[in-house]
Design an enzyme around this catalytic site. Structure first.
Site, PDB file in Angstrom:
ATOM      1  N   GLY A  23       0.831  -1.221   0.000  1.00  0.00           N
ATOM      2  CA  GLY A  23       0.000   0.000   0.000  1.00  0.00           C
ATOM      3  C   GLY A  23       0.855   1.255   0.000  1.00  0.00           C
ATOM      4  O   GLY A  23       0.587   2.225  -0.738  1.00  0.00           O
ATOM      5  N   ARG A  26       2.855   1.595  -3.511  1.00  0.00           N
ATOM      6  CA  ARG A  26       1.986   2.008  -4.630  1.00  0.00           C
ATOM      7  C   ARG A  26       1.646   3.499  -4.526  1.00  0.00           C
ATOM      8  O   ARG A  26       1.764   4.248  -5.494  1.00  0.00           O
ATOM      9  CB  ARG A  26       0.674   1.211  -4.622  1.00  0.00           C
ATOM     10  CG  ARG A  26       0.837  -0.241  -4.879  1.00  0.00           C
ATOM     11  CD  ARG A  26       0.836  -0.530  -6.387  1.00  0.00           C
ATOM     12  NE  ARG A  26       1.397  -1.844  -6.653  1.00  0.00           N
ATOM     13  CZ  ARG A  26       0.714  -2.993  -6.569  1.00  0.00           C
ATOM     14  NH1 ARG A  26      -0.556  -2.982  -6.264  1.00  0.00           N
ATOM     15  NH2 ARG A  26       1.295  -4.147  -6.791  1.00  0.00           N
ATOM     16  N   THR A 126       1.355  -5.696  14.802  1.00  0.00           N
ATOM     17  CA  THR A 126       1.565  -6.698  15.863  1.00  0.00           C
ATOM     18  C   THR A 126       0.292  -7.528  16.005  1.00  0.00           C
ATOM     19  O   THR A 126      -0.812  -6.966  15.945  1.00  0.00           O
ATOM     20  CB  THR A 126       1.907  -6.047  17.217  1.00  0.00           C
ATOM     21  OG1 THR A 126       1.753  -7.041  18.253  1.00  0.00           O
ATOM     22  CG2 THR A 126       1.009  -4.876  17.580  1.00  0.00           C
ATOM     23  N   ASP A 128      -0.728  -8.701  18.671  1.00  0.00           N
ATOM     24  CA  ASP A 128      -1.219  -8.604  20.055  1.00  0.00           C
ATOM     25  C   ASP A 128      -2.416  -7.664  20.262  1.00  0.00           C
ATOM     26  O   ASP A 128      -3.094  -7.739  21.277  1.00  0.00           O
ATOM     27  CB  ASP A 128      -0.084  -8.151  20.995  1.00  0.00           C
ATOM     28  CG  ASP A 128       1.100  -9.102  20.973  1.00  0.00           C
ATOM     29  OD1 ASP A 128       0.913 -10.272  20.607  1.00  0.00           O
ATOM     30  OD2 ASP A 128       2.212  -8.662  21.318  1.00  0.00           O
ATOM     31  N   GLU A 223      -0.918 -15.852  27.564  1.00  0.00           N
ATOM     32  CA  GLU A 223       0.537 -16.041  27.724  1.00  0.00           C
ATOM     33  C   GLU A 223       1.076 -15.143  28.850  1.00  0.00           C
ATOM     34  O   GLU A 223       0.646 -14.003  28.985  1.00  0.00           O
ATOM     35  CB  GLU A 223       1.184 -15.645  26.385  1.00  0.00           C
ATOM     36  CG  GLU A 223       2.666 -15.677  26.350  1.00  0.00           C
ATOM     37  CD  GLU A 223       3.223 -14.966  25.105  1.00  0.00           C
ATOM     38  OE1 GLU A 223       4.186 -15.470  24.557  1.00  0.00           O
ATOM     39  OE2 GLU A 223       2.698 -13.904  24.698  1.00  0.00           O
ATOM     40  N   ARG A 244      -5.069 -31.906  29.657  1.00  0.00           N
ATOM     41  CA  ARG A 244      -3.863 -31.749  28.843  1.00  0.00           C
ATOM     42  C   ARG A 244      -3.546 -30.266  28.650  1.00  0.00           C
ATOM     43  O   ARG A 244      -4.429 -29.413  28.800  1.00  0.00           O
ATOM     44  CB  ARG A 244      -4.053 -32.391  27.460  1.00  0.00           C
ATOM     45  CG  ARG A 244      -4.397 -33.862  27.504  1.00  0.00           C
ATOM     46  CD  ARG A 244      -3.257 -34.650  28.128  1.00  0.00           C
ATOM     47  NE  ARG A 244      -3.735 -35.910  28.661  1.00  0.00           N
ATOM     48  CZ  ARG A 244      -3.494 -37.090  28.091  1.00  0.00           C
ATOM     49  NH1 ARG A 244      -2.790 -37.161  26.986  1.00  0.00           N
ATOM     50  NH2 ARG A 244      -3.946 -38.195  28.647  1.00  0.00           N
ATOM     51  N   ILE A 251       2.273 -20.761  15.764  1.00  0.00           N
ATOM     52  CA  ILE A 251       1.228 -21.116  14.790  1.00  0.00           C
ATOM     53  C   ILE A 251       0.256 -19.929  14.638  1.00  0.00           C
ATOM     54  O   ILE A 251      -0.320 -19.698  13.584  1.00  0.00           O
ATOM     55  CB  ILE A 251       0.493 -22.409  15.242  1.00  0.00           C
ATOM     56  CG1 ILE A 251      -0.269 -23.029  14.080  1.00  0.00           C
ATOM     57  CG2 ILE A 251      -0.474 -22.175  16.366  1.00  0.00           C
ATOM     58  CD1 ILE A 251       0.498 -24.130  13.418  1.00  0.00           C
TER      59      ILE A 251
END
Ligand code: ADP
Ligand code: F6P
Length: 319
Positions: A23, A26, A126, A128, A223, A244, A251
């Site tokens: 962007g 251009r 980011t 986040d 996290e 678990r 990912i």
């Protein structure tokens, strides 16, 4: 009027960064600028890894995640002497303005470069979503989709074994990815810095769910909030749920940027060049209420984090 503009990506990469680059390039050529890319963020600036590009640069990268001009972290950039090397390199090339795509740390670098005469515009790159001067950061939507895709798959296998799973969601202390994914995936518990763990309440609720014959349980944990492996051990010991752990990690950060991501990022990249063309620097771009806007970088960094009380109110996050 500014003639040569550089672009760099800094800090953690985010899907959509390539669209922002496209962007900017251009629009730059449309406005008669010469466009440059800096490989590896501020590190490349200091190492003079600066390359002039033509108007088609990045056209095969717009549908890929990551950043085609690489990213890096360079803690030494806080040192004025190190920044001076970067400034000298830019001046040698005649580059007077820079687009910095990154998070709040990268914004600080951009602010300091502007004070030293290189006009900078920051773009919120980011996953986040921890920049308050925009409704969404570049990378957030795609990361959220990646998380939901992963959780849906994890849910299928948890359901087949009637298990409980504690899923750690990346997001660097910002609750947004965990909260949005938890709502979108119908999680049973969403633990973030705004709603931390009440362990006794969690255990009682899990025992109750077991008694009621619930199929499986999803617990999302942001996290850096707590030690998820230890939490899993305690749930196994106290509740009767076979539990678990799953750490989603990188990912979340890779993969094809969503269409909305690309749309927003192209617009932000283009807007950054328009601002620099008007001689405006030391600002960062945001999308607020679906409109492009900009803020002084320091003002942006002072804004309080959106705590999403509305979402916590709407959804009873402990089901
Ligand atoms: P993000 O931009 O995603 O928040 P970081 O916090 O790691 O990521 O910052 C990216 C880079 O920005 C750092 O490695 C450093 O080069 C630069 N930076 C961070 N803080 C400052 C600062 N206070 N002054 C100058 N540069 C900074
Ligand atoms: O800021 C993006 C982010 O992915 C955070 O969610 C995470 O805490 C951090 O970067 C991980 O950084 P690194 O790539 O250095 O492991």
């Amino acid at each position: 009027m500014v003639k040569k503009i550089g672009i760099l990506t800094s800090g953690g990469d985010a899907p959509g960064m390539n669209a922002a680059i496209v962007g900017a390039i251009r629009t730059g050529y449309k406005l008669g600028k010469e466009m440059y890319v800096v490989y590896q963020g501020y590190k490349g600036l200091v190492e003079n890894n600066i390359v002039k590009v033509d108007m088609n640069f990045g056209e095969n990268d717009i549908y890929h995640g990551g950043t085609c001009i690489k990213s890096a972290r360079l803690p030494e950039f806080k040192d004025p002497a190190v920044r001076q090397i970067a400034i000298d390199n830019l001046k040698k090339e005649g580059i007077e303005a820079l687009i910095v795509i990154g998070g709040d740390g990268s914004y600080m670098g951009a602010r300091k470069l502007t004070e030293s005469g290189i006009n900078c515009v920051g773009l919120p790159g980011t996953i986040d979503n921890d920049i308050s001067s925009t409704d969404v950061t570049i990378g957030f939507d795609t990361a959220l989709n990646n998380i939901c895709d992963a959780i849906d798959k994890i849910s299928e296998t948890m359901s087949s074994h009637n298990r409980c799973v504690v899923i750690q969601v990346m997001g660097n202390r910002c609750p947004d990815l965990t909260l949005y994914a938890g709502i979108a995936c119908n999680a049973d518990f969403i633990l973030t810095v705004d709603r931390p763990l009440n362990e006794d309440e969690l255990m009682e609720s899990l025992i109750e769910k077991k008694k009621n014959g619930q199929d499986h349980v999803l617990i999302l944990v942001a996290e850096k909030l707590l030690d998820t492996s230890e939490l899993v051990k305690r749930i196994n010991n106290r509740t009767g749920w076979d539990t678990r752990e799953d750490v989603l990690g990188y990912i979340q950060r890779g993969g094809t940027p969503s269409a909305m991501e690309r749309f927003n990022a192209v617009r932000m990249g283009s807007y950054a060049v328009e601002l620099l063309d008007q001689g405006i620097g030391g600002v960062c771009v945001g999308i607020v209420d679906n409109k492009l806007t900009h803020f002084d970088i320091l003002e942006s960094l002072k804004l309080p984090r959106n705590k999403h009380e509305d979402l916590y109110k709407t959804f009873d996050l402990i089901k």
